[in-house]
Every structure is written in C-alpha cells, then in structure tokens.
Design a protein around this motif. Structure first.
Motif, PDB file in Angstrom:
ATOM      1  N   ARG A  19      38.223  34.497  41.788  1.00  0.00           N
ATOM      2  CA  ARG A  19      37.449  36.266  41.452  1.00  0.00           C
ATOM      3  C   ARG A  19      37.634  36.951  40.329  1.00  0.00           C
ATOM      4  O   ARG A  19      36.888  37.470  39.580  1.00  0.00           O
ATOM      5  CB  ARG A  19      38.157  36.981  42.743  1.00  0.00           C
ATOM      6  CG  ARG A  19      37.380  38.412  42.558  1.00  0.00           C
ATOM      7  CD  ARG A  19      36.852  38.443  43.772  1.00  0.00           C
ATOM      8  NE  ARG A  19      38.632  38.759  44.260  1.00  0.00           N
ATOM      9  CZ  ARG A  19      38.665  40.676  44.961  1.00  0.00           C
ATOM     10  NH1 ARG A  19      37.847  41.604  44.449  1.00  0.00           N
ATOM     11  NH2 ARG A  19      39.954  41.600  44.996  1.00  0.00           N
ATOM     12  N   LEU A  20      39.064  36.264  40.272  1.00  0.00           N
ATOM     13  CA  LEU A  20      39.546  36.394  38.478  1.00  0.00           C
ATOM     14  C   LEU A  20      38.719  36.193  37.438  1.00  0.00           C
ATOM     15  O   LEU A  20      38.789  36.450  36.574  1.00  0.00           O
ATOM     16  CB  LEU A  20      40.803  36.712  38.632  1.00  0.00           C
ATOM     17  CG  LEU A  20      41.828  37.664  37.943  1.00  0.00           C
ATOM     18  CD1 LEU A  20      43.112  38.044  38.609  1.00  0.00           C
ATOM     19  CD2 LEU A  20      42.494  36.839  36.726  1.00  0.00           C
ATOM     20  N   LEU A  39      35.222  37.013  37.126  1.00  0.00           N
ATOM     21  CA  LEU A  39      35.255  37.977  35.802  1.00  0.00           C
ATOM     22  C   LEU A  39      35.944  38.802  35.066  1.00  0.00           C
ATOM     23  O   LEU A  39      34.879  38.678  33.442  1.00  0.00           O
ATOM     24  CB  LEU A  39      36.895  39.207  36.359  1.00  0.00           C
ATOM     25  CG  LEU A  39      36.755  40.440  36.348  1.00  0.00           C
ATOM     26  CD1 LEU A  39      35.478  41.607  35.895  1.00  0.00           C
ATOM     27  CD2 LEU A  39      37.529  41.374  36.564  1.00  0.00           C
ATOM     28  N   GLU A  51      42.374  47.038  33.483  1.00  0.00           N
ATOM     29  CA  GLU A  51      40.599  46.461  34.109  1.00  0.00           C
ATOM     30  C   GLU A  51      40.214  45.764  34.431  1.00  0.00           C
ATOM     31  O   GLU A  51      39.126  45.815  35.520  1.00  0.00           O
ATOM     32  CB  GLU A  51      40.223  46.024  32.165  1.00  0.00           C
ATOM     33  CG  GLU A  51      39.654  47.406  31.171  1.00  0.00           C
ATOM     34  CD  GLU A  51      38.966  47.015  30.184  1.00  0.00           C
ATOM     35  OE1 GLU A  51      39.207  46.053  29.728  1.00  0.00           O
ATOM     36  OE2 GLU A  51      38.047  47.497  30.217  1.00  0.00           O
ATOM     37  N   ALA A  89      42.790  45.269  37.046  1.00  0.00           N
ATOM     38  CA  ALA A  89      43.262  45.441  38.041  1.00  0.00           C
ATOM     39  C   ALA A  89      41.844  46.643  38.837  1.00  0.00           C
ATOM     40  O   ALA A  89      42.193  46.318  39.843  1.00  0.00           O
ATOM     41  CB  ALA A  89      44.127  45.588  37.496  1.00  0.00           C
ATOM     42  N   GLY A  90      42.081  47.499  37.695  1.00  0.00           N
ATOM     43  CA  GLY A  90      40.273  48.505  38.062  1.00  0.00           C
ATOM     44  C   GLY A  90      39.714  47.319  39.186  1.00  0.00           C
ATOM     45  O   GLY A  90      38.793  48.238  39.970  1.00  0.00           O
ATOM     46  N   HIS A  91      38.559  46.565  37.947  1.00  0.00           N
ATOM     47  CA  HIS A  91      37.548  45.775  38.963  1.00  0.00           C
ATOM     48  C   HIS A  91      37.926  45.393  40.143  1.00  0.00           C
ATOM     49  O   HIS A  91      36.997  45.552  40.558  1.00  0.00           O
ATOM     50  CB  HIS A  91      37.145  44.442  37.718  1.00  0.00           C
ATOM     51  CG  HIS A  91      36.626  45.886  36.495  1.00  0.00           C
ATOM     52  ND1 HIS A  91      34.817  46.478  36.721  1.00  0.00           N
ATOM     53  CD2 HIS A  91      36.748  45.538  35.218  1.00  0.00           C
ATOM     54  CE1 HIS A  91      35.247  47.620  35.660  1.00  0.00           C
ATOM     55  NE2 HIS A  91      35.899  46.435  34.277  1.00  0.00           N
ATOM     56  N   THR A  92      38.906  44.449  39.710  1.00  0.00           N
ATOM     57  CA  THR A  92      39.346  43.550  41.174  1.00  0.00           C
ATOM     58  C   THR A  92      39.880  44.852  42.482  1.00  0.00           C
ATOM     59  O   THR A  92      40.046  44.089  43.303  1.00  0.00           O
ATOM     60  CB  THR A  92      40.725  42.808  41.084  1.00  0.00           C
ATOM     61  OG1 THR A  92      41.609  43.109  40.357  1.00  0.00           O
ATOM     62  CG2 THR A  92      39.361  41.474  40.367  1.00  0.00           C
ATOM     63  N   ARG A  93      40.170  45.800  42.318  1.00  0.00           N
ATOM     64  CA  ARG A  93      41.269  46.201  42.821  1.00  0.00           C
ATOM     65  C   ARG A  93      42.438  46.122  43.844  1.00  0.00           C
ATOM     66  O   ARG A  93      43.721  46.307  44.969  1.00  0.00           O
ATOM     67  CB  ARG A  93      40.557  46.662  44.268  1.00  0.00           C
ATOM     68  CG  ARG A  93      39.514  47.826  43.450  1.00  0.00           C
ATOM     69  CD  ARG A  93      38.310  48.257  44.864  1.00  0.00           C
ATOM     70  NE  ARG A  93      37.673  49.308  44.524  1.00  0.00           N
ATOM     71  CZ  ARG A  93      38.037  50.723  44.359  1.00  0.00           C
ATOM     72  NH1 ARG A  93      39.589  50.737  44.955  1.00  0.00           N
ATOM     73  NH2 ARG A  93      37.204  51.699  43.702  1.00  0.00           N
ATOM     74  N   PRO A 109      46.909  45.458  43.073  1.00  0.00           N
ATOM     75  CA  PRO A 109      47.827  45.762  42.067  1.00  0.00           C
ATOM     76  C   PRO A 109      47.852  45.249  40.865  1.00  0.00           C
ATOM     77  O   PRO A 109      48.105  43.685  40.649  1.00  0.00           O
ATOM     78  CB  PRO A 109      48.895  46.069  43.573  1.00  0.00           C
ATOM     79  CG  PRO A 109      48.757  45.786  44.283  1.00  0.00           C
ATOM     80  CD  PRO A 109      47.161  44.929  43.987  1.00  0.00           C
ATOM     81  N   VAL A 110      48.280  46.218  40.461  1.00  0.00           N
ATOM     82  CA  VAL A 110      49.088  45.307  38.292  1.00  0.00           C
ATOM     83  C   VAL A 110      49.608  44.268  38.298  1.00  0.00           C
ATOM     84  O   VAL A 110      49.404  43.460  37.821  1.00  0.00           O
ATOM     85  CB  VAL A 110      49.690  46.165  37.675  1.00  0.00           C
ATOM     86  CG1 VAL A 110      49.910  45.708  35.777  1.00  0.00           C
ATOM     87  CG2 VAL A 110      48.222  47.120  37.128  1.00  0.00           C
TER      88      VAL A 110
END
Ligand SMILES: Nc1nc2c(ncn2[C@@H]2O[C@H](COP(=O)(O)OP(=O)(O)OP(=O)(O)O)[C@@H](O)[C@H]2O)c(=O)[nH]1
Ligand SMILES: [Mg+2]
Lengths: 128, 196
Positions: free
Chosen positions: A60-61, A64, A74, A76-80, A82-83
């Motif tokens: 998935r990463l 992206l 970003e 982290a933000g898009h995949t939800r 945690p950092v």
C-alpha cells in the motif's frame, strides 16, 4: 502485545487499534534514529526489485509512493498509519531497494542561512 | 486511501524539490493553529497521529501495565512549495504536551516556531512557550485577534508575556492568507537576524 490480547479479552475496540502498529511491524520497537524525519522525502526507487513485497501494508505504501515524492509525514497522513510505523516500513522498503529517500540536509549554520534566504524569497514571491 | 493518488491533483511534490524545511505553528487549545495551516497550505491539510503512552510511565514498554493511559496525539500539517528546489512544511501541535517523543520528533530540524497567542488568554500560552524554549527553538509571537475582543497593544502583550526585546510580536488573522504569510515572513527575518 499479542499475549496481552489473550489475557485481556475485555480490550476495547480503541485499545485494539492501539495494538495494531506492533502487529504491522512484527513487534519491533519503533525506530528512534535520525535517518528518517517527518520531512524526509521519499519516492519509489528508479530500479526496484522485480518481485513485490508480500506485506500488504508495504504494498500500500509503495503504491502511494509510486506517484512522486512525499514526506514521511504526508505518507502517514494519507495512509493514516502512525508516523513511527511509517518510518519502519519506509526504512525496510528502502533497505530492500523499493524506495529511495532524499537524505536529510544536515543542519549547519551555512545551510540554515541558505534555506532561510530561500524561504523568505519564496514567501515574498508568493504572498508579497 | 493509501493507493497511488492522481498525479494531476498536486498531491505529490515536484521532482525538482531537493530540500524540505520545517516551521512549527504552535499554541494553546483553539488558538487558531489548524486555521493558520489551512490558510497557508497548498494541499488540503493532513494530520498524523501517534499513539503515546503518558510520559513517565514507560513509553518503551510494549506490554502496557494495567491502567496505563495511552493517548493519540494529533498533529496537523500543511505544505508550501516555495521554489523549484525547496518545500516548507508547517506543523501544528497543541501546547499542553506531555509527550516528549512527539515534541522531539517535531522540533528536530525545525527552523523556528510561530507561537499563536490569544490576547484574552495569554496565560495559557506560557506552557507552550516553555516547551519551545526547552527545545531551543527560536520563535516569534503572532497575536490572533478574535472578533469582539478588545484590542491590546503589541507592547502590552510583549510585556505580559515577558519576552526578550528581540522576539518579534506581530498581529495576525489566521483566516487571512496575507496576514498569515506576513507573520511567517516576520519569523523568518528574525531567524535570519539571529545568524548575523
Ligand atoms: N477571529 C478569528 N478567529 C479565528 C482566528 N483563527 C482561528 N479562529 C477561529 O478560532 C476557532 C479555533 O481555531 P482552530 O484553528 O481550530 O484552533 P486550533 O489551535 O487548531 O485548536 P485545537 O487544535 O483544538 O487546539 C475556529 O472557530 C476558528 O475559525 C483568527 O485569527 N481570528
Ligand atoms: Mg487544531
């Protein structure tokens, strides 16, 4: 974490979500090093390995990141995710040759001076 | 969510971007951090979440003692491409932060911080100013004036906050792009002056 789950059947849904990061990262500790910061820029490698990673989170990463450069924050933000988890996944994927990350610029006065100059010029050009 | 995002919607950085810089936008509860970041960002603001164990209770212990509290700490952030080569990220984090890890991550490599303050609630800004100072982040004060509240002079606010004479104090409307950009410019000029 998994053993905790077995001993605590009353875990709430929220608590179950809290455990998730450790599952994704095979229980490893979150990275605490300087290689990846919130603003490390990441994209897919020019010549990635032919086989895709098996881990669905990694896939998935990778998907992206295939569109261009994004910062760790970003991703982290898009995949939800945690950092801390994103840092581990990115670290793995970089080591495995799938991802390329722009090395963070070392903080030095000379560099800061240049960056500040560019930030100022950029802000003024855009909003001044 | 999570799959490759459309190329033409400006999600991704330009390939030419080499350097990422970071400025923090901090302040107490409901002072306007999210508004400020939304006003300035070229992408819809994003949010990252970290699951944290309360400081002092064994952050590194994955077992989780019974009754230990975990909390989700959210950070808003936005992005501003400022040249072919440079991108600026603006990170917002609440001030009442006992989460050392998040602050360490957020402050590492930050150029500086813009501290948003509400003149009606100045005392609520002290904890966040303490944190920013603790991490050695140079900062400027942006005074957010809310509707229907009396005007305070910037000098009064400087005095009340017990600032160093060189610390910039500017007024700011976080809903207004020009005003918000001016606050950032004041901060950056100050950061430059410190290097001279
Ligand atoms: N008049 C005025 N209102 C503002 C300004 N900035 C923010 N607001 C309003 O204040 C409220 C809180 O703003 P937010 O941006 O959510 O504040 P925040 O600091 O992100 O809040 P938390 O994340 O909850 O700590 C919103 O209703 C905004 O519309 C400003 O500069 N002037
Ligand atoms: Mg907010």
């Amino acid at each position: 974490m998994t053993t905790d789950d077995e001993h605590e059947p009353e875990l709430t849904h929220e608590a179950a979500e809290l455990v998730r990061p450790y599952v994704i990262t095979n229980g490893r500790d979150l990275l605490d090093d300087d290689r990846f910061s919130l603003i490390t820029l990441v994209t897919v490698a020019a010549e990635p390995p032919r086989t895709m990673p098996l881990d669905p989170e990694k896939l998935r990463l990778l998907e992206l990141c295939s569109g261009g450069f994004l910062s760790i924050a970003e991703i982290a933000g898009h995949t939800r995710l945690p950092v801390g988890v994103v840092k581990i996944l990115v670290s793995d994927l970089t080591q495995e040759g799938y991802l390329y990350s722009r090395a963070p610029i070392p903080s030095a006065q000379l560099v800061d001076r240049q960056i500040l100059e560019e930030v100022l010029n950029g802000l003024q050009a855009r909003f001044g | 969510m999570g799959s490759r995002l459309a190329l033409d919607d400006g999600v991704y950085l330009r390939n030419s971007v080499q350097t990422a810089a970071k400025i923090l936008v901090v302040g107490h509860f409901a002072v306007g951090k999210t508004t400020f970041i939304g006003t300035m960002s070229e992408i819809p603001p994003l949010r990252t979440e970290e699951v944290m164990t309360q400081a002092g209770q064994g952050i590194d212990d994955p077992k989780g003692a019974p009754g230990k509290t975990t909390t989700t700490v959210a950070m808003d952030f936005g992005r501003l491409t400022l040249s072919e080569k440079l991108v600026l990220y603006l990170f917002g984090t609440p001030g009442q932060q006992r989460f050392v890890q998040v602050w360490e991550d957020m402050t590492r490599g930050a150029l500086g911080a813009l501290v948003l303050v509400d003149p009606e609630r100045l005392e609520e800004s002290f904890p966040v100013m303490d944190l920013v100072e603790h991490y050695g982040i140079p900062y400027a004060i942006a005074v957010n004036r809310f509707d229907g509240t009396p005007a305070h002079s910037l000098d009064e606010i400087r005095e009340a906050l017990d600032l160093l004479p060189e610390t910039p104090v500017v007024s700011c409307d976080a809903r207004d792009q020009r005003s918000s950009a001016d606050s950032l410019i004041a901060l950056v000029r100050y950061l430059q002056s410190r290097l001279n």
